[in-house]
Motif scaffolding. Structure first.
Motif, PDB file in Angstrom:
ATOM      1  N   ARG A 243      -3.006 -42.049  17.347  1.00  9.13           N
ATOM      2  CA  ARG A 243      -2.808 -42.373  18.766  1.00  9.13           C
ATOM      3  C   ARG A 243      -4.104 -42.332  19.575  1.00  9.13           C
ATOM      4  NH1 ARG A 243       0.669 -44.528  21.679  1.00  9.13           N
ATOM      5  NH2 ARG A 243       0.978 -42.859  23.202  1.00  9.13           N
ATOM      6  N   LYS A 249      -5.522 -48.139  18.088  1.00  8.43           N
ATOM      7  CA  LYS A 249      -4.545 -47.122  18.466  1.00  8.43           C
ATOM      8  C   LYS A 249      -3.132 -47.587  18.104  1.00  8.43           C
ATOM      9  CE  LYS A 249      -7.815 -44.772  20.556  1.00  8.43           C
ATOM     10  NZ  LYS A 249      -8.924 -45.694  20.339  1.00  8.43           N
ATOM     11  N   THR A 251       1.012 -47.508  18.362  1.00  8.62           N
ATOM     12  CA  THR A 251       2.007 -47.308  19.406  1.00  8.62           C
ATOM     13  C   THR A 251       3.039 -46.281  18.939  1.00  8.62           C
ATOM     14  OG1 THR A 251       3.495 -49.040  18.620  1.00  8.62           O
ATOM     15  CG2 THR A 251       1.702 -49.703  20.126  1.00  8.62           C
ATOM     16  N   LEU A 252       3.820 -45.786  19.875  1.00  8.48           N
ATOM     17  CA  LEU A 252       4.883 -44.836  19.527  1.00  8.48           C
ATOM     18  C   LEU A 252       5.888 -45.458  18.571  1.00  8.48           C
ATOM     19  CD1 LEU A 252       5.547 -43.214  23.029  1.00  8.48           C
ATOM     20  CD2 LEU A 252       4.357 -42.171  21.102  1.00  8.48           C
ATOM     21  N   GLU A 270       3.732 -35.491  19.671  1.00 14.58           N
ATOM     22  CA  GLU A 270       2.390 -35.715  20.225  1.00 14.58           C
ATOM     23  C   GLU A 270       2.105 -34.739  21.370  1.00 14.58           C
ATOM     24  OE1 GLU A 270      -0.168 -39.341  22.314  1.00 14.58           O
ATOM     25  OE2 GLU A 270       2.020 -39.382  22.283  1.00 14.58           O
TER      26      GLU A 270
END
Length: 283
Positions: A243, A249, A251-252, A270
């Motif tokens: 993340r 990066k 994503t969720l 997180e």
């Protein structure tokens, strides 16, 4: 009642001279009328009574604000700040004190104007302590001649205002200086204007010791970060790296698909990992 009483515009054009003219046309209150309105405000929170008290005293705000015109600030701004002080005075006025509102409100009006002048007279605030503030508004009127103070005059002013002589000298120096832009204004002639600080102040960012200190700090912070990451469980560490530390990066939802859980669960992991990481870095 709160401080921000809503007042109707007494001048539709917004012209300051028209505003002042309209303020002076507002009828003044007798002592009995003022007392009645103040009682209505205190006992019943009557905002119409507050409005009438304020409107009838705007002429006093204007008179006081004009006394501060020598500081080079716009008169409309001074009047506006003074009106704020008047509104605060009206909110706190007790009709049973036996004094007229104007006598009570003078302190509040001047206090708001003083704060405005000190905030805006220069880019850098020139008066912060009580002694400096007293000197700021009294020093110029205490001078008997143009030019710098003599030592005898410094001692007289210090004794009169109840401050240290060194404070008098410091304030005189501050009032004699002017704001200077860090760099020259666009289009200015460098030969005809005094040198701006950008021309002679050294840039120490590339100085070897400063660079070495910066690199050493970065390396130390990076080592602390990775040591703190080692204290996390594998899944939490992987989520934080994906993340925040990866070039791309995640994503969720991408991490949720990877671990077979919901995106909300990834967010919770997180958040918990970040909290633990901050505690370890702060230790």
């Amino acid at each position: 009642m709160n401080d921000d009483i809503t007042l109707p515009a007494i001048v539709p054009t917004g012209n300051i001279e028209s505003y002042i003219s309209a303020a002076y046309r507002m009828p003044m209150l007798s002592a009995a009328e003022e007392h009645e309105l103040a009682v209505r405000l205190r006992d019943n929170n009557d905002l119409e009574a507050a409005r009438q008290l304020i409107m009838s005293h705007l002429r006093f705000v204007i008179k006081i604000a004009r006394g501060y015109s020598g500081y080079g600030l716009p008169l409309p701004d001074l009047i506006q700040e003074g009106t704020v002080g008047l509104m605060k005075a009206v909110r706190r006025f007790d009709p049973d004190m036996g004094v007229r509102l104007v006598s009570f409100a003078v302190h509040w009006i001047k206090a708001e104007i003083h704060e405005f002048v000190l905030r805006n007279w220069r880019i850098v605030k020139v008066a912060t302590t009580k002694a400096q503030r007293k000197l700021f508004f009294n020093l110029r009127s205490s001078k008997k001649r143009l030019g710098w103070f003599t030592r005898e005059e410094v001692e007289d002013v210090a004794q009169e205002l109840g401050v240290e002589p060194e404070t008098v000298l410091q304030m005189e120096a501050r009032l004699s200086n002017h704001d200077l832009a860090f760099d020259s204004s666009p289009g200015s002639d460098d030969d005809s204007t005094p040198g701006s600080p950008v021309s002679y102040l050294p840039d120490l960012r590339m100085e070897p010791s400063a660079q070495l200190e910066r690199l050493d700090t970065e390396e130390k912070e990076k080592a602390q970060l990775y040591h703190a990451l080692e204290g996390l469980d594998e899944r939490s560490r992987d989520i934080l790296q994906a993340r925040w530390l990866s070039e791309r990066k995640s994503t969720l939802h991408e991490l949720a698909d990877r671990y077979g859980v919901s995106a909300e669960r990834i967010r919770q992991i997180e958040k918990a990992a970040m909290k633990k990481l901050k505690l370890q870095l702060a230790a």
